[in-house]
Design an enzyme around this catalytic site. Structure first.
Site, PDB file in Angstrom:
ATOM      1  N   GLN A  71      73.468  -3.620  68.397  1.00 50.87           N
ATOM      2  CA  GLN A  71      74.719  -3.244  69.039  1.00 50.87           C
ATOM      3  C   GLN A  71      75.864  -3.531  68.073  1.00 50.87           C
ATOM      4  O   GLN A  71      75.963  -4.639  67.524  1.00 50.87           O
ATOM      5  CB  GLN A  71      74.903  -4.041  70.332  1.00 50.87           C
ATOM      6  N   ASN A 101      76.127  -7.299  68.500  1.00 45.76           N
ATOM      7  CA  ASN A 101      75.378  -8.063  69.507  1.00 45.76           C
ATOM      8  C   ASN A 101      73.905  -7.670  69.478  1.00 45.76           C
ATOM      9  O   ASN A 101      73.347  -7.629  68.362  1.00 45.76           O
ATOM     10  CB  ASN A 101      76.064  -8.117  70.874  1.00 45.76           C
ATOM     11  N   ASP A 102      73.271  -7.436  70.587  1.00 50.07           N
ATOM     12  CA  ASP A 102      71.801  -7.406  70.675  1.00 50.07           C
ATOM     13  C   ASP A 102      71.075  -6.665  69.539  1.00 50.07           C
ATOM     14  O   ASP A 102      71.454  -5.545  69.201  1.00 50.07           O
ATOM     15  CB  ASP A 102      71.360  -6.688  71.954  1.00 50.07           C
ATOM     16  N   TYR A 130      74.287   1.699  74.670  1.00 45.95           N
ATOM     17  CA  TYR A 130      73.860   0.328  74.930  1.00 45.95           C
ATOM     18  C   TYR A 130      72.432   0.087  74.441  1.00 45.95           C
ATOM     19  O   TYR A 130      71.776   0.976  73.906  1.00 45.95           O
ATOM     20  CB  TYR A 130      74.014   0.029  76.433  1.00 45.95           C
ATOM     21  N   SER A 131      71.939  -1.124  74.706  1.00 46.73           N
ATOM     22  CA  SER A 131      70.691  -1.570  74.085  1.00 46.73           C
ATOM     23  C   SER A 131      69.472  -0.749  74.475  1.00 46.73           C
ATOM     24  O   SER A 131      69.432  -0.131  75.546  1.00 46.73           O
ATOM     25  CB  SER A 131      70.438  -3.037  74.437  1.00 46.73           C
ATOM     26  N   ARG A 149      69.614  -1.025  82.736  1.00 44.84           N
ATOM     27  CA  ARG A 149      69.754  -0.756  81.297  1.00 44.84           C
ATOM     28  C   ARG A 149      68.709  -1.484  80.446  1.00 44.84           C
ATOM     29  O   ARG A 149      67.935  -2.279  80.927  1.00 44.84           O
ATOM     30  CB  ARG A 149      71.156  -1.155  80.843  1.00 44.84           C
TER      31      ARG A 149
HETATM   32  C1  FRU Z   1      73.281  -7.875  76.455  1.00 45.69           C
HETATM   33  C2  FRU Z   1      73.996  -6.579  76.824  1.00 45.69           C
HETATM   34  C3  FRU Z   1      72.995  -5.509  77.263  1.00 45.69           C
HETATM   35  C4  FRU Z   1      73.762  -4.244  77.003  1.00 45.69           C
HETATM   36  C5  FRU Z   1      74.489  -4.586  75.732  1.00 45.69           C
HETATM   37  C6  FRU Z   1      75.842  -3.931  75.589  1.00 45.69           C
HETATM   38  O1  FRU Z   1      74.026  -8.647  75.582  1.00 45.69           O
HETATM   39  O2  FRU Z   1      74.953  -6.811  77.830  1.00 45.69           O
HETATM   40  O3  FRU Z   1      72.558  -5.643  78.591  1.00 45.69           O
HETATM   41  O4  FRU Z   1      72.925  -3.131  76.852  1.00 45.69           O
HETATM   42  O5  FRU Z   1      74.648  -5.990  75.715  1.00 45.69           O
HETATM   43  O6  FRU Z   1      76.389  -4.183  74.328  1.00 45.69           O
END
Ligand code: FRU
Length: 471
Positions: free
Chosen positions: A42, A25-26, A85-86, A146
């Protein structure tokens, strides 16, 4: 786990960042450091679900060819044991690369805890965790706290952070530090209440004389409107010392189905470059999951503010992946005109378009992905052999003559850039492997001043992706 055979995987991307295995992800930690651009993201290396978030890592010397690097940080410590996380990356005063990220923890009572943490690298490959620097949440906020984005400006370190107030309203906080360890709240920079229940992944930067804030807004279902996750931007002027930010309206960044949580970095040559996640939080599967992987990032997109609009274009460096150009000029389109062009991995640029036009990509007799330029709007629709139609994106278009369409197609992804990039559409597509045709259709007649087509080569030199030949 044995890796799936690449030739059995028609979705494997040639020039987008994805992972050989697991869920992406991100984009995180975008930074140009010692001559190379590093992109972290991520990653659940263990499966295609949102769990075990680590930071995957790739790097490039030219923003076109990428090298895979080992996972940078994994959720192995008390302060990040349910997910690294991000976050972002900076070069500190010693020249080291520092990652600033959110440690996500579920405590014994099952409640969420979040810590903003540091990790340091001296070689850009191996990272040592330094632990939390903010034991959150700050008073008045929940543990939805976050995604620190940190930068250096005017002799200080600054951070924007996504947050939720105790009243369950999304906001973005601005913090300041002299040493990256000790952080003070300056102020919330977004009025809580206007942007749903959470603002994820904020990013604040100066662009063409404006202070631009990107963030990803999460809204609950309300008044007949469904729940939504929308990545967007506002622009205005910020005073970093007070956090006063007067800005214009929130506008969507990309009008495709699969776009969220973008992040930017500044290239040493001054360009502001963004990558987004081609996915959305609520999606739980896709055909690539059968091959052991899920989601990808967009190509790097250069941002500009032109006449008050945030415009995006693929970075120029991507042209290094182009094969031989086919160029056609002064096309008059009447009805459906198949072309000799084909492939599953290519760039197509149409300029000087007038009249309503449909560009069919990945077409065979029964299926296609159709990009429809119509009066006042543009739409992207997948037509499957089963007869099913899926809307992949849509946007209103102001009137304009001599339109330009730039379309990047990469096996299971499509990115469309309209005119100067005021409108973009990013979506994942899963056509049959043999659907490779390109056709142009116009009912009332359309003209195209010039069409350029390039097969695209792979951005990866590892075996998994070397199959990309374009064409
Ligand atoms: C956005 C999110 C962030 C978080 C991450 C977790 O997609 O929810 O806020 O840090 O993904 O994977």
């Amino acid at each position: 786990m044995t890796a799936p055979r690449p030739d059995a995987d028609p979705w494997r991307l040639a020039f987008h960042i994805s992972a050989p295995r697991g869920l992406v992800n991100d984009p995180n930690g975008l930074i140009h450091w010692r001559g190379r651009t590093h992109v972290f993201f991520q990653l659940n290396p263990q499966g295609c679900t949102h769990a075990n978030k680590a930071w995957g890592h790739v790097a490039s010397a030219d923003l076109a060819h990428w090298q895979r690097l080992p996972v940078a940080i994994s959720p192995t410590d008390w302060f990040d044991r349910n997910g690294c996380y991000s976050g972002s990356a900076v070069e500190d005063e010693n020249g080291d690369m520092l990652l600033v990220y959110t440690g996500n923890v579920r405590n014994a009572a099952g409640e969420r805890e979040t810590y903003q943490c540091l990790a340091r690298s001296q070689d850009g490959v191996h990272f040592d965790k330094l632990g939390p620097v903010i034991d959150c949440p700050l008073p008045g906020h929940t543990a939805h706290f976050r995604d620190p984005k940190v930068w250096r400006q005017d002799g200080a370190w600054w951070m924007v952070l996504g947050a939720q107030t105790k009243a369950l309203l999304g906001t973005v906080l601005l913090l300041r530090s002299g040493d990256l360890r000790d952080w003070q709240l300056v102020a919330p920079i977004l009025g809580a209440g206007a942007h749903g229940y959470m603002c994820e992944c904020p990013d604040l930067f100066q662009l063409d004389g404006q202070s631009v804030l990107l963030f990803s807004e999460q809204r609950a279902a309300q008044d007949g409107r469904p729940a939504s996750n929308t990545a967007g931007w506002v622009a205005g002027q910020i005073d970093l010392n007070t956090g006063d930010y007067s800005h214009g309206p929130f506008q969507r960044l990309d009008h495709g189905r699969d776009f969220y949580a973008p992040q930017t970095f500044q290239h040493p040559d001054g360009r502001r470059i963004m990558l987004g996640w081609m996915g959305l939080p609520e999606q739980d599967s896709a055909p690539s999951v059968a091959h052991g992987w899920f989601h990808c990032l967009t190509v790097p997109r250069e941002l500009r503010l032109i006449n008050g609009q945030l415009c995006q274009q693929p970075v120029d460096e991507l042209s290094a992946l182009r094969g031989a150009e086919t160029r056609l000029e002064s096309l008059q389109i009447e009805g459906r005109m198949p072309t000799d062009l084909q492939g599953d991995c290519h760039e197509l640029e149409l300029s000087g378009i007038s009249g309503a036009l449909t560009v069919e990509l990945r077409a065979d007799a029964e299926s296609r992905v159709a990009l429809m330029l119509e009066p006042g709007q543009i739409r992207l629709v997948a037509h499957e052999a089963t007869g099913r139609e899926t809307l992949l994106g849509a946007a209103a278009l102001p009137p304009g003559a001599g339109r330009v369409l730039r379309i990047l197609t990469d096996r299971s992804s499509i990115e469309v850039f309209v005119d100067q990039g005021e409108i973009t559409l990013g979506a994942r597509i899963y056509p049959a492997a043999q659907a490779r045709g390109i056709a142009l259709t116009s009912k009332a007649g359309a003209r195209i001043a010039a069409l350029s087509f390039w097969p695209m080569r792979a951005a990866w030199d590892d075996q998994d992706d070397s199959i990309a030949t374009g064409g």
